[in-house]
Design a protein around this motif. Sequence first.
Motif, short mmCIF file in Angstrom:
data_model
loop_
_atom_site.label_atom_id
_atom_site.label_comp_id
_atom_site.label_asym_id
_atom_site.label_seq_id
_atom_site.Cartn_x
_atom_site.Cartn_y
_atom_site.Cartn_z
N UNK A 242 -2.21 -10.97 -1.88
CA UNK A 242 -2.14 -11.36 -3.29
C UNK A 242 -2.71 -10.26 -4.18
N UNK A 243 -3.78 -9.64 -3.73
CA UNK A 243 -4.43 -8.58 -4.50
C UNK A 243 -5.13 -7.65 -3.54
N UNK A 244 -5.23 -6.40 -3.92
CA UNK A 244 -5.89 -5.43 -3.06
C UNK A 244 -4.91 -4.75 -2.14
N UNK A 245 -5.42 -4.01 -1.20
CA UNK A 245 -4.54 -3.29 -0.29
C UNK A 245 -5.23 -3.10 1.06
N UNK A 246 -4.44 -2.80 2.05
CA UNK A 246 -4.99 -2.61 3.39
C UNK A 246 -3.99 -1.81 4.22
N UNK A 247 -4.42 -1.41 5.37
CA UNK A 247 -3.51 -0.81 6.34
C UNK A 247 -3.34 -1.78 7.48
N UNK A 248 -2.13 -1.83 7.98
CA UNK A 248 -1.80 -2.82 9.01
C UNK A 248 -1.18 -2.14 10.21
N UNK A 249 -1.65 -2.52 11.39
CA UNK A 249 -1.03 -2.05 12.61
C UNK A 249 -0.76 -3.25 13.50
N UNK A 250 0.48 -3.45 13.88
CA UNK A 250 0.83 -4.58 14.74
C UNK A 250 0.49 -4.26 16.18
N UNK A 251 0.02 -5.27 16.90
CA UNK A 251 -0.21 -5.10 18.33
C UNK A 251 1.07 -4.59 18.99
N UNK A 252 0.89 -3.73 19.93
CA UNK A 252 2.00 -3.17 20.70
C UNK A 252 2.85 -2.20 19.90
N UNK A 253 2.48 -1.98 18.65
CA UNK A 253 3.18 -0.99 17.86
C UNK A 253 2.65 0.39 18.22
N UNK A 254 3.55 1.34 18.33
CA UNK A 254 3.11 2.70 18.66
C UNK A 254 3.03 3.56 17.41
N UNK A 255 3.43 2.99 16.27
CA UNK A 255 3.41 3.77 15.03
C UNK A 255 2.03 3.71 14.39
N UNK A 256 1.81 4.57 13.44
CA UNK A 256 0.53 4.59 12.73
C UNK A 256 0.43 3.36 11.84
N UNK A 257 -0.82 3.01 11.47
CA UNK A 257 -0.99 1.90 10.55
C UNK A 257 -0.21 2.13 9.26
N UNK A 258 0.36 1.07 8.72
CA UNK A 258 1.10 1.17 7.46
C UNK A 258 0.31 0.54 6.33
N UNK A 259 0.30 1.20 5.21
CA UNK A 259 -0.40 0.64 4.04
C UNK A 259 0.41 -0.47 3.42
N UNK A 260 -0.27 -1.50 2.99
CA UNK A 260 0.39 -2.64 2.32
C UNK A 260 -0.29 -2.84 0.97
#
Lengths: 79, 79
Positions: free
Chosen positions: A61-79
Motif C-alpha cells: 500500500x505504501x513504501x517499498x521493498x525488495x522481494x525474492x521468491x523462494x527457489x528463484x535464482x534471480x536477484x531480488x526485485x524492488x517493489x
Amino acid sequence: MASIPAEFKGVTAVTKANVYFDGKVVSHSILFPDGSKKTLGLIYPGKFHFATDKAERMEIVAGSCSVKLDASTSSPRSR
Amino acid sequence: MASIPAEFKGVTAVTKANVYFDGKVVSHSILFPDGSKKTLGLIYPGKFHFATDKAERMEIVAGSCSVKLDASTSSPRSR
C-alpha cells in the motif's frame, strides 16, 4: 502493479493484532462476506522470510521493498 | 474494564496505515455505518504523549501499559 483499493467495505475487522518477527511484521485480519480473509498490516525495516501453507498474495500500500521468491535464482526485485 | 469485542462486523477497513511516533504507534482505521470511526493498532514499548482534538477512548486488547492523564496529579495507573 494493480492499484490497491483505498478501503474494503462490508467486512469484519478482528481487534487483536497478529504479531510476527518480534513485532516487526504485524497485521489485523479482515474477514469478507464470502469467507475470504485479508490482513492489513505493516512490515518494519528488516529482512524477513515468509513461509506460507498456501498461496498468498502480498500487496504494497505504501513504501517499498525488495522481494525474492523462494527457489528463484534471480536477484531480488524492488517493489 | 469492559470487555473488548473480538471483532467489529459490517465495517469499512482503510488499507493504508496511520503511522505515528516513528512507527512506534500504528493503526488502521475502520469506519462504521453510523459514521463513527475506530482504529485498530499497536503501541510498541516506549513512552508516548497522545494529544487529541476531541475526546478519545483507548481500549487495550492485549498487553499492558501505564497511563497518566494530562493534568492528573496522581501516579500513572497500570492498565
